[in-house]
Design a protein around this motif. Structure first.
Motif, PDB file in Angstrom:
ATOM      1  N   THR A 187      -6.558 -12.397  -3.201  1.00 14.90           N
ATOM      2  CA  THR A 187      -6.150 -11.084  -2.667  1.00 14.90           C
ATOM      3  C   THR A 187      -6.599 -10.971  -1.201  1.00 14.90           C
ATOM      4  O   THR A 187      -7.522 -10.228  -0.877  1.00 14.90           O
TER       5      THR A 187
ATOM      6  N   HIS B 239      -8.612  -8.180   3.545  1.00 14.63           N
ATOM      7  CA  HIS B 239      -9.937  -7.783   4.065  1.00 14.63           C
ATOM      8  C   HIS B 239     -10.531  -8.983   4.802  1.00 14.63           C
ATOM      9  O   HIS B 239     -10.993  -8.871   5.936  1.00 14.63           O
TER      10      HIS B 239
ATOM     11  N   SER C 257     -10.606 -13.574   0.461  1.00 15.24           N
ATOM     12  CA  SER C 257     -10.938 -12.580  -0.573  1.00 15.24           C
ATOM     13  C   SER C 257     -10.239 -12.869  -1.895  1.00 15.24           C
ATOM     14  O   SER C 257      -9.027 -13.104  -1.932  1.00 15.24           O
TER      15      SER C 257
ATOM     16  N   ILE D  52     -11.977  -4.653  -0.949  1.00 10.62           N
ATOM     17  CA  ILE D  52     -10.599  -4.214  -0.724  1.00 10.62           C
ATOM     18  C   ILE D  52     -10.506  -2.695  -0.833  1.00 10.62           C
ATOM     19  O   ILE D  52      -9.765  -2.044  -0.107  1.00 10.62           O
TER      20      ILE D  52
ATOM     21  N   LEU E  27      -3.457  -7.149   3.344  1.00 13.77           N
ATOM     22  CA  LEU E  27      -4.318  -6.223   2.589  1.00 13.77           C
ATOM     23  C   LEU E  27      -3.457  -5.307   1.714  1.00 13.77           C
ATOM     24  O   LEU E  27      -3.707  -5.136   0.521  1.00 13.77           O
TER      25      LEU E  27
ATOM     26  N   SER F  49      -1.925  -7.152  -1.125  1.00 21.31           N
ATOM     27  CA  SER F  49      -2.927  -7.416  -2.165  1.00 21.31           C
ATOM     28  C   SER F  49      -3.192  -6.169  -3.005  1.00 21.31           C
ATOM     29  O   SER F  49      -3.323  -6.250  -4.230  1.00 21.31           O
TER      30      SER F  49
END
Ligand SMILES: [Zn+2]
Length: 220
Positions: A145, A148, A152, A167, A189, A192
């Protein structure tokens, strides 16, 4: 619902996921062995009960004590392939302010920086989009994901709970849920977060939560 315990460790939280197996997500920083042992004992657990440690990303407040916890638990450590070089060197992924709140938080944190993490060797390096946690007694997956940071990952449980690192974070000023105020890639981001929303309904962050699906939807 799966039992999830938040260990409030000052700068960042660690989370314990208890199913057939016991999973530790992130480690906090500036915490000693006695404190961890006390946190585990409070839950009727011992360090050796932990079967896997997942580091959500290469920020020192999330993995800073991974070396100590590997020794205490004897458990393997999983991270994304892009986090591995950072962990090996005690490094820190860039923290890029995404908005005004991010700038304010950076300013507030500056006297505490840089955070110092102990270098640690990961045992399981995630290279694809997902990693099944079934072998560790957890009905769920680690999912890539990014946004950030580019390293991540989140843990998504079959129960509909997700552990998402940074996140989703509470504002340190108001406590209100926010999308990461640090992001190396805002579009990724958002992608995700949408991906997580399609798979889970309750979201545990590394600095607070849990946040409901409705709370997160309002942030998009
Ligand atoms: Zn972070």
């Amino acid at each position: 619902m799966t039992e999830i315990h938040t260990l409030v460790l000052g700068f960042a939280n660690a989370l314990l996921v208890r199913e057939r197996g016991l999973l530790l997500v992130d480690t906090g920083i500036h915490v000693d062995e006695t404190r961890y042992a006390a946190e585990f004992a409070r839950l009727g657990l011992q360090a050796r009960d932990i079967q896997l440690i997942v580091v959500t990303h290469g920020h020192a407040d999330h993995y800073g004590q991974a070396a100590l916890l590997k020794t205490m638990t004897g458990a393997p450590l999983l991270c994304h392939e892009k986090a591995a070089p950072l962990l090996r060197n005690g490094g820190h992924a860039p923290a890029v302010a995404r908005n005004e709140l991010g700038e304010k938080v950076l300013k507030m944190l500056r006297p505490n920086l840089p955070l110092v993490a102990a270098p640690v060797e990961p045992d399981i390096i995630m290279t694809g989009e997902e990693f099944d946690l079934g072998d560790y007694g957890i009905d769920g997956r680690a999912v890539y994901t990014p946004g950030h940071t580019d390293c991540s990952i989140s843990v998504v449980l079959a129960s509909g709970q997700a552990l998402v690192g940074d996140i989703l974070v509470p504002s340190p000023f108001t406590g209100e849920p926010c999308l990461a105020y640090f992001a190396t890639d805002e579009q990724r981001l958002l992608t995700s977060v949408r991906h997580l929303l399609s798979q889970a309904s309750l979201f545990y962050g590394g600095h607070g939560g849990p946040f409901t699906k409705d709370q997160v939807l309002k942030l998009l």
